[in-house]
Enzyme design. Sequence first.
Site, PDB file in Angstrom:
ATOM      1  N   LYS A 175     -13.674   3.044  -2.205  1.00 39.94           N
ATOM      2  CA  LYS A 175     -13.746   2.590  -0.625  1.00 39.94           C
ATOM      3  C   LYS A 175     -12.176   3.141  -0.252  1.00 39.94           C
ATOM      4  CE  LYS A 175     -11.943   0.092   2.009  1.00 39.94           C
ATOM      5  NZ  LYS A 175     -11.713   0.719   3.262  1.00 39.94           N
ATOM      6  N   GLU A 251      -1.138  -1.599  -6.683  1.00 40.17           N
ATOM      7  CA  GLU A 251       0.161  -0.959  -6.485  1.00 40.17           C
ATOM      8  C   GLU A 251       0.401  -1.106  -5.227  1.00 40.17           C
ATOM      9  OE1 GLU A 251       2.322   0.425  -8.234  1.00 40.17           O
ATOM     10  OE2 GLU A 251       1.319   0.688 -10.262  1.00 40.17           O
ATOM     11  N   CYS A 285       5.404   5.166  -0.291  1.00 45.16           N
ATOM     12  CA  CYS A 285       5.599   3.816  -0.784  1.00 45.16           C
ATOM     13  C   CYS A 285       6.926   3.956  -1.405  1.00 45.16           C
ATOM     14  CB  CYS A 285       4.489   3.197  -1.540  1.00 45.16           C
ATOM     15  SG  CYS A 285       4.104   4.324  -2.746  1.00 45.16           S
ATOM     16  N   GLU A 382       9.133  -3.947   4.451  1.00 40.43           N
ATOM     17  CA  GLU A 382       8.828  -2.442   4.611  1.00 40.43           C
ATOM     18  C   GLU A 382       8.104  -2.199   5.858  1.00 40.43           C
ATOM     19  OE1 GLU A 382       4.888  -1.619   2.669  1.00 40.43           O
ATOM     20  OE2 GLU A 382       5.972  -0.036   1.425  1.00 40.43           O
TER      21      GLU A 382
HETATM   22  P1  NDP Z   1      -3.762  -1.760   3.642  1.00 41.40           P
HETATM   23  O1  NDP Z   1      -3.397  -3.136   2.494  1.00 41.40           O
HETATM   24  O2  NDP Z   1      -3.786  -2.090   4.811  1.00 41.40           O
HETATM   25  O3  NDP Z   1      -5.027  -1.301   2.997  1.00 41.40           O
HETATM   26  C1  NDP Z   1      -5.192  -0.474   1.649  1.00 41.40           C
HETATM   27  C2  NDP Z   1      -6.892  -0.629   1.580  1.00 41.40           C
HETATM   28  O4  NDP Z   1      -7.084  -1.947   1.432  1.00 41.40           O
HETATM   29  C3  NDP Z   1      -7.732   0.097   2.505  1.00 41.40           C
HETATM   30  O5  NDP Z   1      -8.509   0.911   2.137  1.00 41.40           O
HETATM   31  C4  NDP Z   1      -8.191  -1.113   3.464  1.00 41.40           C
HETATM   32  O6  NDP Z   1      -9.339  -0.785   3.933  1.00 41.40           O
HETATM   33  C5  NDP Z   1      -8.334  -1.922   2.169  1.00 41.40           C
HETATM   34  N1  NDP Z   1      -8.716  -3.106   2.427  1.00 41.40           N
HETATM   35  C6  NDP Z   1      -7.949  -4.097   3.665  1.00 41.40           C
HETATM   36  N2  NDP Z   1      -8.397  -5.304   3.850  1.00 41.40           N
HETATM   37  C7  NDP Z   1      -9.326  -5.613   2.395  1.00 41.40           C
HETATM   38  C8  NDP Z   1     -10.030  -6.589   2.008  1.00 41.40           C
HETATM   39  N3  NDP Z   1     -10.066  -7.874   2.509  1.00 41.40           N
HETATM   40  N4  NDP Z   1     -10.610  -6.455   0.799  1.00 41.40           N
HETATM   41  C9  NDP Z   1     -10.842  -5.280   0.454  1.00 41.40           C
HETATM   42  N5  NDP Z   1     -10.029  -3.991   0.783  1.00 41.40           N
HETATM   43  C10 NDP Z   1      -9.154  -4.217   1.853  1.00 41.40           C
HETATM   44  O7  NDP Z   1      -2.646  -0.434   3.310  1.00 41.40           O
HETATM   45  P2  NDP Z   1      -2.618   0.958   3.955  1.00 41.40           P
HETATM   46  O8  NDP Z   1      -3.896   1.277   4.198  1.00 41.40           O
HETATM   47  O9  NDP Z   1      -2.243   0.210   5.467  1.00 41.40           O
HETATM   48  O10 NDP Z   1      -1.471   1.412   3.292  1.00 41.40           O
HETATM   49  C11 NDP Z   1      -0.234   1.416   3.287  1.00 41.40           C
HETATM   50  C12 NDP Z   1       0.436   0.369   2.322  1.00 41.40           C
HETATM   51  O11 NDP Z   1       0.000   0.979   1.154  1.00 41.40           O
HETATM   52  C13 NDP Z   1       1.792   0.303   2.495  1.00 41.40           C
HETATM   53  O12 NDP Z   1       2.326  -1.180   2.329  1.00 41.40           O
HETATM   54  C14 NDP Z   1       2.421   1.104   1.224  1.00 41.40           C
HETATM   55  O13 NDP Z   1       3.469   0.641   0.805  1.00 41.40           O
HETATM   56  C15 NDP Z   1       1.186   0.920   0.293  1.00 41.40           C
HETATM   57  N6  NDP Z   1       1.112   2.051  -0.593  1.00 41.40           N
HETATM   58  C16 NDP Z   1       1.599   1.789  -2.136  1.00 41.40           C
HETATM   59  C17 NDP Z   1       1.723   2.816  -3.044  1.00 41.40           C
HETATM   60  C18 NDP Z   1       1.975   2.675  -4.297  1.00 41.40           C
HETATM   61  O14 NDP Z   1       1.544   3.161  -5.077  1.00 41.40           O
HETATM   62  N7  NDP Z   1       2.786   1.294  -4.700  1.00 41.40           N
HETATM   63  C19 NDP Z   1       1.142   4.199  -2.533  1.00 41.40           C
HETATM   64  C20 NDP Z   1       1.055   4.399  -1.350  1.00 41.40           C
HETATM   65  C21 NDP Z   1       0.829   3.409  -0.302  1.00 41.40           C
HETATM   66  P3  NDP Z   1      -9.247  -0.226   5.417  1.00 41.40           P
HETATM   67  O15 NDP Z   1      -7.963  -0.279   6.127  1.00 41.40           O
HETATM   68  O16 NDP Z   1     -10.010   0.819   5.803  1.00 41.40           O
HETATM   69  O17 NDP Z   1      -9.894  -1.424   6.401  1.00 41.40           O
END
Ligand code: NDP
Length: 480
Positions: A175, A251, A285, A382
């Site tokens: 997803k 992560e 990140c 962040e």
């Molecule tokens: P989000 O947490 O908003 O989303 C991550 C994923 O989770 C998306 O596919 C999103 O879907 C999905 N999601 C959202 N709500 C739910 C739910 N209730 N149940 C299941 N899945 C859900 O993060 P972002 O996409 O905005 O990415 C940015 C974040 O990712 C930053 O905080 C960054 O630090 C972190 N990050 C961490 C990394 C690491 O390895 N530590 C690497 C890269 C990023 P959708 O958005 O499509 O609705």
Amino acid sequence: MTGTMPHHLNLVDGEWVDGERRANHNPARPGEVVSEYALADRDTARAAIEAARRAQPGWARQPVAARMEILDRIGATLLRRTEELAVLLAREEGKLLAEARGEIVRAGQTFRYYAHQLLQPQGEVYSSTRPNVHAEVRRRPLGVVGIITPWNYPLAIPAWKVAPALAHGNTVVLKPAELVTASAGELARIVAEAGTPPGVFNLVMGAGRVVGEELLTSTAVDGVSFTGGTGTGAHVARQCIAHGNKRFQLEMGGKNPLVVLDDADLEVAVRCALDGSFFSTGQRCTASSRLIVQANIHDRFVAALATAVSALRVGDPLDPRSDLGPVVSPEQLAQNLDYVRIGRDEGATVVAGGEHHPDEGQFMRPTLFTDARNTMRLAREEIFGPVSCVIRVNDLDEAIDVAGDTDFGLSAGIVTTSLSAAERFKRDARAGIVTVNLPTAGTELHLPFGGTGASNHGPREQGGYARDFYSVPVTCYTGW
Ligand code: NDP
């Protein structure tokens, strides 16, 4: 939308499944649709999970050579199509074309790496304390894995989760973030065309709270690997525990410090800060969002960095003259600008950037604050944009304390010419990744990746360490 618009469908049990069509836009050119995607609903997600469940035993029993060949073919196709996929990625996510190329190559190499990991030892033999007993630890696949990924590395992150999952005999439901479905859709085509049997790899595109939620709550899913924000990660954890106590790996974010000591090479320090804080529009990140600088070099460092930041060219990611692309979405841009206001209100000083770029598109000037304190929201939360702040400290002890004073703990860097300071920092920095005289961002695919504190939960990703999440140790005693 016209029928000729490029579009991507969900992949369920080897079939392409349509749904209500949604458009994804180019963040550099508002109004330009990059592609359309078919929105999956909960039923589609359920069907994908069931298909993965049915396919899993057969996939795990495939000879290793067959799994290797498929993974290798996926990697080779990604590498062959680098240029075309990089343009799509740059248009969809907004990263510079050169960075996009690097990401596709990384994704291709990741599939090839895990193809060959299958030839590494997969278990251990122990001496038994009993006579005529053979003791060994074998590995079996975790089972059906739900993979939930963010928008900032639309191919590299899915690759570093999907490749080890498939290599270890699991089946997958991916997803991706809704903002980057074109990249995920292309990956699905490549995986399917490589000869992956139906149901082994499934793609469901849709809102996290709908299709993501199905992965979390279904008891037919054995584990969830998630990368994203800490708030979403906490929700993923709660749901995985509540619904079948399934295994999960998280992560999440970072508030990564880069320490600059008085003895640092100024040019190296500026280069590390510029890259770590602002490249990829700060949407990493591992970005250096806190620059912790010792008193004697402070003013020289700030002056040189502010000049370098102001000289960065913000523009279209397909234009080779651009140093920084757009912010990924209007919501993210609004959040970044909000933090600039918060930083100013808290008493920090903007020495470069600080505003929306005047061009059309979601552009923002890279922004550097000074006079920050580690207690400010600017230094604790962040932002995930091209915003960084300088915090002044007196010595290495204070630098290490300030660096570690965060809920997060993903990466931490130091710029110094002192071997003993570097060694102390490697020993004492509270982070999963530590860099010396290098930016805090930038990792290699064969080494473990992950953080501590609020940045991570569960086993490390990447390299050989990925095995710990995607397989289950089975201790076997054989009497003879
Ligand atoms: P989000 O947490 O908003 O989303 C991550 C994923 O989770 C998306 O596919 C999103 O879907 C999905 N999601 C959202 N709500 C739910 C739910 N209730 N149940 C299941 N899945 C859900 O993060 P972002 O996409 O905005 O990415 C940015 C974040 O990712 C930053 O905080 C960054 O630090 C972190 N990050 C961490 C990394 C690491 O390895 N530590 C690497 C890269 C990023 P959708 O958005 O499509 O609705």
